[in-house]
Design a protein around this motif. Sequence first.
Motif, PDB file in Angstrom:
ATOM      1  N   SER A  79       5.414  12.304  56.986  1.00 17.83           N
ATOM      2  CA  SER A  79       6.629  12.685  57.080  1.00 17.83           C
ATOM      3  C   SER A  79       6.825  14.035  56.625  1.00 17.83           C
ATOM      4  N   GLY A  80       8.118  14.775  57.223  1.00 13.77           N
ATOM      5  CA  GLY A  80       8.053  16.149  56.452  1.00 13.77           C
ATOM      6  C   GLY A  80       9.694  16.258  56.090  1.00 13.77           C
ATOM      7  N   TYR A  81      10.197  17.139  56.448  1.00 15.69           N
ATOM      8  CA  TYR A  81      11.783  17.538  56.110  1.00 15.69           C
ATOM      9  C   TYR A  81      12.650  16.286  56.420  1.00 15.69           C
ATOM     10  N   GLN A  82      13.246  15.852  55.555  1.00 21.75           N
ATOM     11  CA  GLN A  82      14.231  14.527  55.858  1.00 21.75           C
ATOM     12  C   GLN A  82      15.874  14.991  55.731  1.00 21.75           C
ATOM     13  N   GLY A  83      16.481  15.278  56.828  1.00 19.38           N
ATOM     14  CA  GLY A  83      17.754  15.969  56.983  1.00 19.38           C
ATOM     15  C   GLY A  83      19.074  15.092  56.243  1.00 19.38           C
ATOM     16  N   GLY A  84      18.754  13.856  56.166  1.00 21.25           N
ATOM     17  CA  GLY A  84      19.792  12.832  55.437  1.00 21.25           C
ATOM     18  C   GLY A  84      19.031  11.657  55.040  1.00 21.25           C
ATOM     19  N   ASP A  85      19.847  10.998  54.251  1.00 18.88           N
ATOM     20  CA  ASP A  85      19.287   9.566  53.670  1.00 18.88           C
ATOM     21  C   ASP A  85      19.036   8.596  54.647  1.00 18.88           C
ATOM     22  N   ALA A 108       1.734   9.597  53.964  1.00 22.69           N
ATOM     23  CA  ALA A 108       1.632  10.980  53.342  1.00 22.69           C
ATOM     24  C   ALA A 108       2.982  11.698  53.475  1.00 22.69           C
ATOM     25  N   CYS A 109       3.680  12.128  52.384  1.00 18.85           N
ATOM     26  CA  CYS A 109       4.832  12.863  52.530  1.00 18.85           C
ATOM     27  C   CYS A 109       4.852  14.022  51.902  1.00 18.85           C
ATOM     28  N   ASP A 110       5.442  14.998  52.836  1.00 25.24           N
ATOM     29  CA  ASP A 110       5.740  16.397  52.143  1.00 25.24           C
ATOM     30  C   ASP A 110       6.904  16.468  51.840  1.00 25.24           C
ATOM     31  N   PRO A 111       7.400  16.531  50.570  1.00 21.62           N
ATOM     32  CA  PRO A 111       8.610  16.218  49.929  1.00 21.62           C
ATOM     33  C   PRO A 111       9.664  17.594  50.100  1.00 21.62           C
ATOM     34  N   VAL A 112       9.847  17.552  51.268  1.00 18.56           N
ATOM     35  CA  VAL A 112      10.701  19.281  51.243  1.00 18.56           C
ATOM     36  C   VAL A 112      11.993  19.332  50.647  1.00 18.56           C
ATOM     37  N   LEU A 113      11.853  20.101  49.556  1.00 21.92           N
ATOM     38  CA  LEU A 113      12.991  20.293  48.993  1.00 21.92           C
ATOM     39  C   LEU A 113      13.653  21.749  48.874  1.00 21.92           C
ATOM     40  N   GLY A 119      15.436  28.047  45.573  1.00 26.35           N
ATOM     41  CA  GLY A 119      15.789  26.799  44.968  1.00 26.35           C
ATOM     42  C   GLY A 119      15.977  25.634  46.158  1.00 26.35           C
ATOM     43  N   CYS A 120      16.772  24.487  45.536  1.00 33.27           N
ATOM     44  CA  CYS A 120      16.752  23.351  46.529  1.00 33.27           C
ATOM     45  C   CYS A 120      17.684  23.805  47.642  1.00 33.27           C
ATOM     46  N   HIS A 121      17.344  23.306  49.008  1.00 34.71           N
ATOM     47  CA  HIS A 121      18.026  23.865  49.954  1.00 34.71           C
ATOM     48  C   HIS A 121      18.489  22.490  50.854  1.00 34.71           C
ATOM     49  N   VAL A 122      18.496  21.330  50.236  1.00 30.76           N
ATOM     50  CA  VAL A 122      18.531  20.135  51.053  1.00 30.76           C
ATOM     51  C   VAL A 122      19.882  19.620  50.059  1.00 30.76           C
ATOM     52  N   ALA A 123      20.474  18.661  50.767  1.00 30.53           N
ATOM     53  CA  ALA A 123      21.862  18.006  50.120  1.00 30.53           C
ATOM     54  C   ALA A 123      21.190  17.264  48.860  1.00 30.53           C
ATOM     55  N   PRO A 124      22.306  17.134  47.996  1.00 27.17           N
ATOM     56  CA  PRO A 124      21.763  16.064  46.819  1.00 27.17           C
ATOM     57  C   PRO A 124      21.450  14.995  47.311  1.00 27.17           C
ATOM     58  N   GLU A 125      22.052  14.225  48.091  1.00 28.46           N
ATOM     59  CA  GLU A 125      21.759  13.101  48.382  1.00 28.46           C
ATOM     60  C   GLU A 125      20.346  12.983  48.939  1.00 28.46           C
ATOM     61  N   VAL A 126      19.812  13.904  49.610  1.00 30.38           N
ATOM     62  CA  VAL A 126      18.272  13.863  50.124  1.00 30.38           C
ATOM     63  C   VAL A 126      17.536  14.184  48.828  1.00 30.38           C
ATOM     64  N   GLN A 127      18.077  15.047  47.917  1.00 33.86           N
ATOM     65  CA  GLN A 127      17.100  15.341  46.597  1.00 33.86           C
ATOM     66  C   GLN A 127      16.865  14.126  45.947  1.00 33.86           C
ATOM     67  N   ASP A 128      17.765  13.238  45.778  1.00 32.19           N
ATOM     68  CA  ASP A 128      18.030  11.952  44.964  1.00 32.19           C
ATOM     69  C   ASP A 128      16.873  10.782  45.636  1.00 32.19           C
ATOM     70  N   LEU A 129      17.105  10.975  47.289  1.00 25.45           N
ATOM     71  CA  LEU A 129      16.240   9.947  48.005  1.00 25.45           C
ATOM     72  C   LEU A 129      14.890  10.401  47.852  1.00 25.45           C
ATOM     73  N   ILE A 130      14.425  11.624  47.988  1.00 24.09           N
ATOM     74  CA  ILE A 130      12.994  12.182  47.921  1.00 24.09           C
ATOM     75  C   ILE A 130      12.598  11.647  46.687  1.00 24.09           C
ATOM     76  N   ARG A 131      13.156  12.211  45.409  1.00 24.42           N
ATOM     77  CA  ARG A 131      12.739  11.912  43.952  1.00 24.42           C
ATOM     78  C   ARG A 131      12.575  10.380  43.861  1.00 24.42           C
ATOM     79  N   ASP A 132      13.706   9.667  44.051  1.00 22.17           N
ATOM     80  CA  ASP A 132      13.832   8.298  43.325  1.00 22.17           C
ATOM     81  C   ASP A 132      13.436   7.375  44.179  1.00 22.17           C
ATOM     82  N   ARG A 133      13.215   7.488  45.636  1.00 23.59           N
ATOM     83  CA  ARG A 133      12.920   6.596  46.481  1.00 23.59           C
ATOM     84  C   ARG A 133      11.794   6.627  47.445  1.00 23.59           C
ATOM     85  N   VAL A 134      11.488   8.120  47.583  1.00 24.16           N
ATOM     86  CA  VAL A 134      10.419   8.382  48.868  1.00 24.16           C
ATOM     87  C   VAL A 134       9.205   8.480  47.947  1.00 24.16           C
ATOM     88  N   VAL A 135       9.211   9.598  46.976  1.00 24.89           N
ATOM     89  CA  VAL A 135       7.815   9.807  46.427  1.00 24.89           C
ATOM     90  C   VAL A 135       7.241   8.459  45.751  1.00 24.89           C
TER      91      VAL A 135
END
Length: 283
Positions: A79-85, A108-113, A119-135
């Motif tokens: 998986s790569g860029y995740q546009g929404g939770d 295998a996750c490319d944690p695109v942030l 800086g970060c160019h994804v929405a705050p909810e996606v930042q939280d998703l990737i850091r807290d649930r996907v990784v």
Amino acid sequence: MRVLSIQSSVSYGHVGNSAAVFPLQRLGIEVMPVFTVCFSNHTGYGSWRGPMLTGDDVREIVTGIEERGGLDGVDVVLSGYQGGDDIGDAILDAVARVKRRSPDAIYACDPVLGNAKSGCHVAPEVQDLIRDRVVPRADLITPNQFELGFITGTSPDTLDSTLEAVDRARELGPSTVLVTSVERPDRPDGTIEMLAAAGEEAWIVQTPHLPFTVNGSGDVTAALFSAHFARTGDAADALARTASSVFELLENTLAAESRELRLVESQEAYARPSMRFEPRRLR
């Protein structure tokens, strides 16, 4: 070898699945692409046309693949860029389905942030998703140095601090980490590095730093490294092959003065990489 790749798709140019699928196929890998968007071109142009798919759309497609037996024998979910939770949830659901049928599959996750410049160019909810649930659910992640710092709450810049951040990332869940752009202050001028850690080992490879950026190169890097590593379990070999292939792809793109990756023209670089860059063992 079989890969389920859940990423964006564009008709013009090469990002997401439109960057990852062909190089994997040239390696002789069966790829099942699942699209999260179907755009005319990547968003770097400032305008584009085409639909975004929903998390439910992605689930429906994965369900159809499962009904055909296509999730049996999957080696890698990519998986790569995740546009929404909602897309992130659908990807995690797909990973769980694959692992029920193929327990040895790697996620295998490319944690695109974002990156250090913008800086970060994804929405705050996606930042939280990737850091807290996907990784934490991933087996392998391929962040750049900025994304590694965001995930781990650190500021890696030196080689030692980058290695420390990698170890911290691995404590979160992934057993393997590829840092796709290491820019330490004491590296030789005009160079850039990639660092891979798996098991008790860590390796770094250095290449010339070409004077441009192009969309999609990270997608190719993540796909190639994930495939090579899944095949062999050898991080050093996967790093060497990926560095050689991607550097030749970028060289060809720069020589053509192209805004888009010369993905097809560079196909021999994936099938028969020159192995011109030798990784150095760090531990």
